[in-house]
Structure formats: C-alpha cells, structure tokens
Design a protein around this motif. Structure first.
Motif, PDB file in Angstrom:
ATOM      1  N   LEU A  19     108.247  12.222  99.707  1.00  0.00           N
ATOM      2  CA  LEU A  19     109.299  13.165 100.103  1.00  0.00           C
ATOM      3  C   LEU A  19     110.540  12.759 100.079  1.00  0.00           C
ATOM      4  O   LEU A  19     111.490  13.235 100.146  1.00  0.00           O
ATOM      5  CB  LEU A  19     108.685  13.436 101.586  1.00  0.00           C
ATOM      6  N   GLN A  20     110.715  11.317 100.347  1.00  0.00           N
ATOM      7  CA  GLN A  20     111.980  10.766 100.654  1.00  0.00           C
ATOM      8  C   GLN A  20     112.644  10.904  99.095  1.00  0.00           C
ATOM      9  O   GLN A  20     113.965  11.227  99.154  1.00  0.00           O
ATOM     10  CB  GLN A  20     111.922   9.180 100.722  1.00  0.00           C
ATOM     11  N   VAL A  22     112.605  13.533  97.338  1.00  0.00           N
ATOM     12  CA  VAL A  22     113.091  14.974  97.463  1.00  0.00           C
ATOM     13  C   VAL A  22     114.486  14.664  98.076  1.00  0.00           C
ATOM     14  O   VAL A  22     115.342  15.430  97.730  1.00  0.00           O
ATOM     15  CB  VAL A  22     112.146  15.811  97.795  1.00  0.00           C
ATOM     16  N   ILE A  23     114.477  13.994  99.306  1.00  0.00           N
ATOM     17  CA  ILE A  23     115.461  14.009 100.123  1.00  0.00           C
ATOM     18  C   ILE A  23     116.774  13.368  99.353  1.00  0.00           C
ATOM     19  O   ILE A  23     118.018  13.623  99.401  1.00  0.00           O
ATOM     20  CB  ILE A  23     115.362  13.170 101.327  1.00  0.00           C
ATOM     21  N   ASN A  27     117.619  17.891  97.818  1.00  0.00           N
ATOM     22  CA  ASN A  27     116.909  19.040  97.965  1.00  0.00           C
ATOM     23  C   ASN A  27     116.436  19.159  99.458  1.00  0.00           C
ATOM     24  O   ASN A  27     115.222  18.906  99.678  1.00  0.00           O
ATOM     25  CB  ASN A  27     115.796  19.299  96.982  1.00  0.00           C
ATOM     26  N   ALA A  31     112.709  19.748 100.664  1.00  0.00           N
ATOM     27  CA  ALA A  31     112.141  18.550 101.137  1.00  0.00           C
ATOM     28  C   ALA A  31     111.430  19.006 102.892  1.00  0.00           C
ATOM     29  O   ALA A  31     110.457  18.626 103.250  1.00  0.00           O
ATOM     30  CB  ALA A  31     113.309  17.486 101.571  1.00  0.00           C
ATOM     31  N   GLN A  32     112.287  19.824 103.583  1.00  0.00           N
ATOM     32  CA  GLN A  32     112.100  20.215 104.955  1.00  0.00           C
ATOM     33  C   GLN A  32     110.544  20.888 104.763  1.00  0.00           C
ATOM     34  O   GLN A  32     109.540  20.713 105.612  1.00  0.00           O
ATOM     35  CB  GLN A  32     112.907  21.090 105.371  1.00  0.00           C
ATOM     36  N   TYR A  35     107.881  18.443 104.119  1.00  0.00           N
ATOM     37  CA  TYR A  35     107.494  17.947 105.416  1.00  0.00           C
ATOM     38  C   TYR A  35     106.599  18.593 106.469  1.00  0.00           C
ATOM     39  O   TYR A  35     105.561  18.043 106.865  1.00  0.00           O
ATOM     40  CB  TYR A  35     108.956  17.398 106.287  1.00  0.00           C
ATOM     41  N   GLY A  58     110.847  11.909 108.292  1.00  0.00           N
ATOM     42  CA  GLY A  58     111.621  13.023 107.741  1.00  0.00           C
ATOM     43  C   GLY A  58     112.718  13.550 108.734  1.00  0.00           C
ATOM     44  O   GLY A  58     113.854  13.644 108.179  1.00  0.00           O
ATOM     45  N   GLN A  62     116.470  13.330 107.455  1.00  0.00           N
ATOM     46  CA  GLN A  62     117.422  14.522 107.596  1.00  0.00           C
ATOM     47  C   GLN A  62     118.669  14.342 108.275  1.00  0.00           C
ATOM     48  O   GLN A  62     119.939  14.708 108.055  1.00  0.00           O
ATOM     49  CB  GLN A  62     116.758  15.891 107.999  1.00  0.00           C
TER      50      GLN A  62
END
Length: 322
Positions: A19-20, A22-23, A27, A31-32, A35, A58, A62
């Motif tokens: 996920l990191q 994607v951040i 995006n 990512a939200q 998460y 997350g 963010q």
C-alpha cells in the motif's frame, strides 16, 4: 458471507509495503480504497492488531502528504478497530494515537490581506483550516470516547484532551475559548493551559481576556479541581507581569479571586453572598451560573433542583459539537 480464515491473509507488513508503494506513486484515492478494504478483511478475520498496523500506517502516510480527509478517515477507522477489538487503554496505544495526531498538518493562516489574490488565498486557507480542525477533532473525540469506555478515567484520557485543546487553539482561525477550555481542564497540563490563556490575552479583543480566565477557573472548580484552578490563575498573573501585559482588573476577576478564597473554608453563606453581589458580572455568560451551581454542589453539598439539567447537559452537547 463467510468470515475470512486467519491463515488466508498475508502478514500485515506485506500489505503495508504494498500500500505504501501506491501512496508513493501519488494515487492517494486508490490507496485509500485499498487501505479500507484490506483492513476490513483483517478485522473480519479478527486479526485486529494487524488491522491497526495497516490503518496507522495509512493514516500517517496520507496525513504527511496533506491528504487530510483520507488520513482522518483511516484515523477514525483505527479508533473504531480499538473499540471492536476491545483494546484497553494503555500507554502504547496512546503513543500510537499521538503519532497519528502529530501527523495532522499545521498550516498558518495569513495575517495580512491585500489585493484580490490575497483574499482568494485567505479564503482557501480558512477553508482548509476548517477541514483540518474538524477532521482532527473528530478523530480525537472518537479516541476520547474509546478511552472513557475502556480506560480508567471517567472523563477520558487527559493526554487526548490536551491534544485536542492544543489543536483547536492553534489551528482554528477564530478560536472558541470555551471549547479549548473544556478540553484543557480535562487535560493533564495546566501549564500549557496557562500559556494558551496568556497567548490569547496578547491578541484578543478588549474584554475577552477576563471572560476567558474566569471561564477556565470556574470550569476547573466545577470539576472540584481547586489545585489547578489556583495554579492556572497564578501562572497567568506571573506571565502577564513578566510580559508586561495588563492583567484584567475587572469586577469579574475580583469575584474569581474572592471565590477561590471562599472555597477554602466552610462558608456557604459567604459563597451565596458573593454570587448575589457580583450577579451582574456573572450574568455576562449564561454558563457561569451553571458552573457555580455545580461548584456549590461539589464544595458545599448544595443539591441542584434537577441534576440532569445545566452543566452536565452542556458538557455532553459540547462533546458532540466540538
């Protein structure tokens, strides 16, 4: 729908690393959603600790990218997971909540306005500040409710109250000192509260300083906290003198000084006489009489006609509004 098997999910660290990326790619919206869906699967499998790791990571990422709405939503989910997992309040979880809190952006609002471009920038800054304060306050209020439910203090975590008071004061363009004071008096740093009151005195409109100080003292006393009431008043006086500020010399301040002396002894008739003598000063804020009714009960055992009215009702309303 069947519950996901615990063994069917990878270790949380793998999900966090994925996920990191994607951040890091920018995006944030994508990512939200990832998460939220990923943490939901861990929660459904009752792997609450790993869900917390994912949501904490997350939220912080963010927020550090100024994605306040996204970060605050994950921060709220973090608290909801604490409740679902029935995690008791402890110092480790407090530190994790503080880490999320400290990730919330802090941006100064411009002081001076010139041309139309400046007006546009000011309007945008005010709008962003409102979003930040509402987002952070929602997160911390939820955390306070969790700490009330699963912690030792009936008023909630003192640390969390202090965090909320500080953020409201520092980030709200037109600060409401009643809201700030509500949380500071339930917090654990009368020194920070005194510093804040002195800072407020330096920039408030004439006549607002004594109201803010009196409100702070009465709120402490309504909770039965004579020690911090005296400390804050003395500290504000001391700092005012060192900074060459005019400490308010009003009838309301006279009343506060006499009140503190009266409460140190068994002097209910004098307490009543003070209320009557300074009625016009007390009546400037409707909440002051509510606080004094509560003080009379705390210090002299004077029962309210209807204990569900007045201060307690206002407290619950304030907790919902702030």
């Amino acid at each position: 729908m069947s519950r996901p098997r615990k063994a069917s999910l990878p270790a949380a660290l793998q999900s966090i690393e994925k996920l990191q990326k994607v951040i890091d790619g920018g995006n944030f919206y994508g990512a939200q959603q990832m998460y939220k869906s990923t943490s939901a699967r861990y929660i459904a499998a009752e792997r609450y600790s790993e869900a917390l790791d994912i949501l904490e990571s997350g939220a912080c990422l963010q927020l550090k990218h100024d994605q306040v709405t996204c970060g605050a939503e994950l921060a709220l989910l973090f608290v909801e997971t604490l409740v679902k997992g029935k995690f008791p309040y402890n110092d480790d979880l407090l530190d994790r909540l503080r880490k999320i809190y400290e990730a919330f952006p802090r941006n100064a609002v411009p002081d001076h306005v010139g041309d139309d471009d400046d007006m546009q920038k000011l309007s945008e800054a005010l709008g962003a500040a409102k979003i930040r304060v509402e987002a952070c306050a929602s997160f911390l209020r939820a955390a306070i409710r969790w700490s009330i439910e699963l912690g030792p203090d009936k008023n909630g975590s003192r640390d969390l109250h202090t965090m909320l008071a500080e953020y409201i004061y520092s980030e709200t363009p037109e600060v409401d000192m009643a809201k700030v004071s509500f949380h500071f008096v339930r917090g654990n740093s009368p020194k920070k509260f005194a510093d804040t009151l002195v800072n407020f005195m330096e920039k408030c409109y004439p006549g607002e300083d004594d109201l803010a100080i009196a409100r702070a003292i009465l709120m402490y006393l309504a909770l039965g906290n004579m020690r911090d009431a005296n400390y804050v008043l003395n500290e504000v006086k001391k700092q005012s003198e060192s900074k060459e500020l005019d400490f308010p010399d009003s009838d309301l301040m006279q009343f506060i000084n006499y009140l503190l002396q009266t409460l140190e002894r068994d002097a209910l008739p004098l307490f009543r006489m003070l209320r009557q003598s300074y009625k016009s000063s007390i009546d400037v804020d409707p909440a002051f009489n509510e606080f004094l009714d509560e003080i009379a009960e705390k210090f002299y055992g004077v029962r309210r006609k209807n204990p569900m009215q007045g201060m307690f009702g206002d407290i619950f309303k304030m907790m919902g509004d702030m």
